[in-house]
Design a protein around this motif. Structure first.
Motif, PDB file in Angstrom:
ATOM      1  N   ALA A 301      -2.986   6.997  -2.874  1.00  0.00           N
ATOM      2  CA  ALA A 301      -3.143   7.081  -1.587  1.00  0.00           C
ATOM      3  C   ALA A 301      -1.782   7.109  -0.761  1.00  0.00           C
ATOM      4  O   ALA A 301      -0.732   6.708  -1.344  1.00  0.00           O
ATOM      5  N   GLU A 302      -1.640   7.750   0.444  1.00  0.00           N
ATOM      6  CA  GLU A 302      -0.758   7.742   1.206  1.00  0.00           C
ATOM      7  C   GLU A 302      -0.461   6.155   1.933  1.00  0.00           C
ATOM      8  O   GLU A 302      -1.500   5.516   1.978  1.00  0.00           O
ATOM      9  N   ILE A 303       0.764   5.717   2.069  1.00  0.00           N
ATOM     10  CA  ILE A 303       1.169   4.575   2.500  1.00  0.00           C
ATOM     11  C   ILE A 303       1.693   4.628   3.667  1.00  0.00           C
ATOM     12  O   ILE A 303       2.771   5.393   3.929  1.00  0.00           O
ATOM     13  N   SER A 304       1.519   3.522   4.759  1.00  0.00           N
ATOM     14  CA  SER A 304       2.340   3.519   6.144  1.00  0.00           C
ATOM     15  C   SER A 304       2.252   2.363   6.619  1.00  0.00           C
ATOM     16  O   SER A 304       1.604   1.394   6.194  1.00  0.00           O
ATOM     17  N   GLU A 305       3.046   1.943   7.868  1.00  0.00           N
ATOM     18  CA  GLU A 305       3.085   0.992   8.513  1.00  0.00           C
ATOM     19  C   GLU A 305       3.281  -0.415   7.594  1.00  0.00           C
ATOM     20  O   GLU A 305       2.694  -1.122   7.518  1.00  0.00           O
ATOM     21  N   VAL A 306       4.407  -0.197   6.790  1.00  0.00           N
ATOM     22  CA  VAL A 306       4.723  -1.142   5.785  1.00  0.00           C
ATOM     23  C   VAL A 306       5.504  -2.386   6.357  1.00  0.00           C
ATOM     24  O   VAL A 306       6.299  -2.472   6.967  1.00  0.00           O
ATOM     25  N   GLU A 307       5.261  -3.441   6.028  1.00  0.00           N
ATOM     26  CA  GLU A 307       5.620  -4.698   6.478  1.00  0.00           C
ATOM     27  C   GLU A 307       5.975  -5.802   5.546  1.00  0.00           C
ATOM     28  O   GLU A 307       5.114  -5.896   4.682  1.00  0.00           O
ATOM     29  N   PRO A 308       7.000  -6.712   5.541  1.00  0.00           N
ATOM     30  CA  PRO A 308       8.243  -6.746   6.238  1.00  0.00           C
ATOM     31  C   PRO A 308       9.319  -5.782   5.650  1.00  0.00           C
ATOM     32  O   PRO A 308       9.084  -5.002   4.720  1.00  0.00           O
ATOM     33  N   PRO A 309      10.597  -5.506   6.458  1.00  0.00           N
ATOM     34  CA  PRO A 309      11.866  -4.734   6.094  1.00  0.00           C
ATOM     35  C   PRO A 309      11.933  -4.625   4.650  1.00  0.00           C
ATOM     36  O   PRO A 309      12.333  -3.922   4.134  1.00  0.00           O
ATOM     37  N   GLU A 310      12.010  -6.026   3.889  1.00  0.00           N
ATOM     38  CA  GLU A 310      12.334  -6.314   2.562  1.00  0.00           C
ATOM     39  C   GLU A 310      11.299  -5.251   1.584  1.00  0.00           C
ATOM     40  O   GLU A 310      11.788  -4.835   0.606  1.00  0.00           O
ATOM     41  N   LEU A 311      10.153  -5.203   2.008  1.00  0.00           N
ATOM     42  CA  LEU A 311       9.091  -4.336   1.097  1.00  0.00           C
ATOM     43  C   LEU A 311       9.278  -2.980   1.377  1.00  0.00           C
ATOM     44  O   LEU A 311       9.208  -2.178   0.267  1.00  0.00           O
ATOM     45  N   VAL A 312       9.800  -2.626   2.669  1.00  0.00           N
ATOM     46  CA  VAL A 312      10.235  -1.236   2.533  1.00  0.00           C
ATOM     47  C   VAL A 312      11.133  -0.808   1.885  1.00  0.00           C
ATOM     48  O   VAL A 312      11.337   0.286   1.372  1.00  0.00           O
ATOM     49  N   GLU A 313      12.276  -1.931   1.849  1.00  0.00           N
ATOM     50  CA  GLU A 313      13.509  -1.441   0.932  1.00  0.00           C
ATOM     51  C   GLU A 313      13.163  -1.289  -0.337  1.00  0.00           C
ATOM     52  O   GLU A 313      13.633  -0.543  -1.137  1.00  0.00           O
ATOM     53  N   ALA A 314      12.251  -2.196  -0.894  1.00  0.00           N
ATOM     54  CA  ALA A 314      12.026  -2.184  -2.418  1.00  0.00           C
ATOM     55  C   ALA A 314      11.269  -0.939  -2.480  1.00  0.00           C
ATOM     56  O   ALA A 314      11.472  -0.284  -3.707  1.00  0.00           O
ATOM     57  N   LEU A 315      10.391  -0.322  -1.663  1.00  0.00           N
ATOM     58  CA  LEU A 315       9.666   1.042  -1.703  1.00  0.00           C
ATOM     59  C   LEU A 315      10.975   2.266  -2.022  1.00  0.00           C
ATOM     60  O   LEU A 315      10.889   3.187  -2.920  1.00  0.00           O
ATOM     61  N   GLY A 316      11.980   1.851  -1.323  1.00  0.00           N
ATOM     62  CA  GLY A 316      13.056   2.934  -1.317  1.00  0.00           C
ATOM     63  C   GLY A 316      13.810   2.878  -2.582  1.00  0.00           C
ATOM     64  O   GLY A 316      14.058   3.822  -3.216  1.00  0.00           O
ATOM     65  N   VAL A 317      13.997   1.737  -3.355  1.00  0.00           N
ATOM     66  CA  VAL A 317      14.581   1.507  -4.516  1.00  0.00           C
ATOM     67  C   VAL A 317      13.769   1.996  -5.500  1.00  0.00           C
ATOM     68  O   VAL A 317      14.187   2.756  -6.498  1.00  0.00           O
ATOM     69  N   LEU A 318      12.514   1.959  -5.524  1.00  0.00           N
ATOM     70  CA  LEU A 318      11.284   2.640  -6.404  1.00  0.00           C
ATOM     71  C   LEU A 318      11.533   4.062  -6.346  1.00  0.00           C
ATOM     72  O   LEU A 318      11.337   4.815  -7.323  1.00  0.00           O
ATOM     73  N   ALA A 319      11.518   4.379  -4.979  1.00  0.00           N
ATOM     74  CA  ALA A 319      11.599   6.038  -4.858  1.00  0.00           C
ATOM     75  C   ALA A 319      12.867   6.773  -5.401  1.00  0.00           C
ATOM     76  O   ALA A 319      12.708   7.602  -6.230  1.00  0.00           O
ATOM     77  N   GLY A 320      13.990   5.893  -5.666  1.00  0.00           N
ATOM     78  CA  GLY A 320      15.243   6.327  -5.988  1.00  0.00           C
ATOM     79  C   GLY A 320      15.040   6.290  -7.593  1.00  0.00           C
ATOM     80  O   GLY A 320      15.484   7.162  -8.294  1.00  0.00           O
ATOM     81  N   ARG A 321      14.603   5.314  -8.356  1.00  0.00           N
ATOM     82  CA  ARG A 321      14.319   5.162  -9.504  1.00  0.00           C
ATOM     83  C   ARG A 321      13.162   6.406  -9.929  1.00  0.00           C
ATOM     84  O   ARG A 321      13.610   7.052 -11.295  1.00  0.00           O
ATOM     85  N   ALA A 322      12.360   6.871  -9.194  1.00  0.00           N
ATOM     86  CA  ALA A 322      11.509   7.804  -9.687  1.00  0.00           C
ATOM     87  C   ALA A 322      12.247   9.192  -9.784  1.00  0.00           C
ATOM     88  O   ALA A 322      11.949   9.906 -10.657  1.00  0.00           O
ATOM     89  N   ALA A 323      13.027   9.236  -8.567  1.00  0.00           N
ATOM     90  CA  ALA A 323      13.653  10.548  -8.621  1.00  0.00           C
ATOM     91  C   ALA A 323      14.505  10.905  -9.754  1.00  0.00           C
ATOM     92  O   ALA A 323      14.513  11.762 -10.122  1.00  0.00           O
ATOM     93  N   ARG A 324      15.313   9.795  -9.916  1.00  0.00           N
ATOM     94  CA  ARG A 324      16.352   9.799 -11.056  1.00  0.00           C
ATOM     95  C   ARG A 324      15.627  10.030 -12.545  1.00  0.00           C
ATOM     96  O   ARG A 324      16.060  10.972 -13.203  1.00  0.00           O
ATOM     97  N   ALA A 325      14.455   9.297 -12.655  1.00  0.00           N
ATOM     98  CA  ALA A 325      13.766   9.759 -13.988  1.00  0.00           C
ATOM     99  C   ALA A 325      13.068  11.327 -14.111  1.00  0.00           C
ATOM    100  O   ALA A 325      13.032  12.025 -14.913  1.00  0.00           O
ATOM    101  N   ARG A 326      12.881  11.791 -12.678  1.00  0.00           N
ATOM    102  CA  ARG A 326      12.556  13.159 -12.672  1.00  0.00           C
ATOM    103  C   ARG A 326      13.708  14.248 -12.937  1.00  0.00           C
ATOM    104  O   ARG A 326      13.547  15.251 -12.883  1.00  0.00           O
ATOM    105  N   GLY A 327      14.904  13.605 -12.819  1.00  0.00           N
ATOM    106  CA  GLY A 327      16.030  14.326 -12.902  1.00  0.00           C
ATOM    107  C   GLY A 327      16.683  14.973 -11.601  1.00  0.00           C
ATOM    108  O   GLY A 327      17.423  15.881 -11.503  1.00  0.00           O
ATOM    109  N   VAL A 328      15.995  14.378 -10.679  1.00  0.00           N
ATOM    110  CA  VAL A 328      16.203  14.729  -9.041  1.00  0.00           C
ATOM    111  C   VAL A 328      17.133  13.697  -8.403  1.00  0.00           C
ATOM    112  O   VAL A 328      16.840  12.561  -8.405  1.00  0.00           O
ATOM    113  N   ALA A 329      18.359  14.277  -7.850  1.00  0.00           N
ATOM    114  CA  ALA A 329      19.085  13.222  -7.120  1.00  0.00           C
ATOM    115  C   ALA A 329      18.569  12.662  -5.943  1.00  0.00           C
ATOM    116  O   ALA A 329      18.133  13.539  -5.066  1.00  0.00           O
ATOM    117  N   PRO A 330      18.374  11.268  -5.662  1.00  0.00           N
ATOM    118  CA  PRO A 330      17.609  10.845  -4.617  1.00  0.00           C
ATOM    119  C   PRO A 330      18.637  11.084  -3.321  1.00  0.00           C
ATOM    120  O   PRO A 330      19.708  11.434  -3.271  1.00  0.00           O
TER     121      PRO A 330
END
Length: 330
Positions: A301-330
């Motif tokens: 499902a789509e995710i929005s209105e994430v709280e607190p900022p630390e959780l938003v930052e963690a999602l960004g870290v996972l997004a970067g890892r997923a992009a690198r796993a696909r061979g795409v520069a984040p």
């Protein structure tokens, strides 16, 4: 009406016969006689005794026939040996602490069991004290722990005696443990002992299946204040990665584009609030922000209105890892 029968030696052969018959197959009378080391006539007499107690044992004549235990319409008398009686009492006591909704029935069953137990077993069980921690997910593996070991550890907790034991897994280095046991804990099919380690001067949660007591045990000790106020609070906190407070160190929330009814079965100990026809807010916790972010991504499902900022930052870290796993520069 069912009866509970504690097995004594003169009728213990009935229990052996019943155990064999509970294997769903036809048993030739000669094979049962050989297993029980009795005559064919004795087998026939014992089968009749089981039938008189309410067990439906069918018999098929002929060389290919035999005895079979059929499902009955009423619960017949239940027969237990020492180990089974102790195991049943421990299971009933543990069920009273798990919020399973069978508390009243469990109390009545435990009372009935205690009334028919011989004094030596009743004395062993009287000191049995267990703390149960519900809701913690297990990994599917349930190490075997003997009732005698649980009773021995419960006794040293009750008597406030220093425990001497070997500790470690088979095939690995075994160390000596010397500690003050404060509580026996049941959680998700495993048993744990909370103890103050006298050599390390710190609290430890020990796996009971890795403990081998080395009696005689030590002197009496005065109980120490447990961080968090209780055995359950302290152990629950440690399982969540916290120091002493029984709560996840990282807690947050997010809107999921899913109905609450589709999220609740997978929310664990989190809470789910409906915020629209097809939207809900999940409040959850984890031992790390990365772990919490990963748990949100389990939902398709789509995710929005994430709280607190630390959780938003963690999602960004996972997004970067997923992009690198696909061979795409984040």
């Amino acid at each position: 009406m069912a009866y509970l029968v504690y097995m004594t030696e003169p009728v213990s052969r009935l229990l052996q016969l019943l155990s064999l018959l509970q294997v769903h197959r036809d048993w030739p009378g000669t094979e049962l006689a050989a297993r029980l080391e009795v005559s064919d006539r004795t087998v026939r007499r014992d089968v009749e005794r089981l039938r008189s107690l309410g067990y439906r044992v069918s018999a098929t004549p002929g060389s290919t026939g035999g005895y079979r235990l059929d499902a009955g319409s009423e619960l017949p008398p239940l027969l237990f040996d020492d180990d089974q009686a102790v195991a049943l009492a421990i299971a009933l006591e543990t069920s009273l602490l798990t919020g399973s909704g069978i508390d009243e029935a469990a109390v009545r069953a435990l009372t009935t069991l205690r009334q028919v137990l011989p004094g030596r077993l009743r004395h062993r069980l009287d000191g049995m004290a267990v703390t149960a921690i519900p809701g913690r997910p297990g990994d599917g593996r349930r190490p075997v722990v003997s009732p005698d070991l649980l009773l021995e550890l419960s006794a040293v907790v009750r008597d406030r005696r220093v425990l001497r034991a070997d500790y470690g897994e088979a095939g690995s280095e075994i160390g000596r443990h010397r500690g003050e046991p404060h509580g026996l804990v049941a959680a998700s099919g495993r048993w744990y002992l909370l103890a103050w380690d006298l050599d390390k001067a710190d609290w430890r949660i020990l796996r009971v299946d890795r403990l081998t007591p080395r009696p005689p045990h030590g002197a009496h000790f005065a109980p120490r204040p447990i961080p968090g106020g209780s055995v359950q609070a302290f152990v629950s906190a440690r399982f969540k990665g916290a120091i002493s407070e029984d709560r996840w160190p990282c807690e947050g929330s997010a809107i999921l584009e899913l109905p609450a009814r589709e999220v609740r079965p997978f929310a664990g100990d989190g809470t789910v609030d409906q915020v629209g026809a097809d939207r809900c807010r999940l409040h959850a916790g984890s031992w790390s922000w990365i772990g919490l972010a990963a748990s949100l991504l389990r939902f398709d499902a789509e995710i929005s209105e994430v709280e607190p900022p630390e959780l938003v930052e963690a999602l960004g870290v996972l997004a970067g890892r997923a992009a690198r796993a696909r061979g795409v520069a984040p």
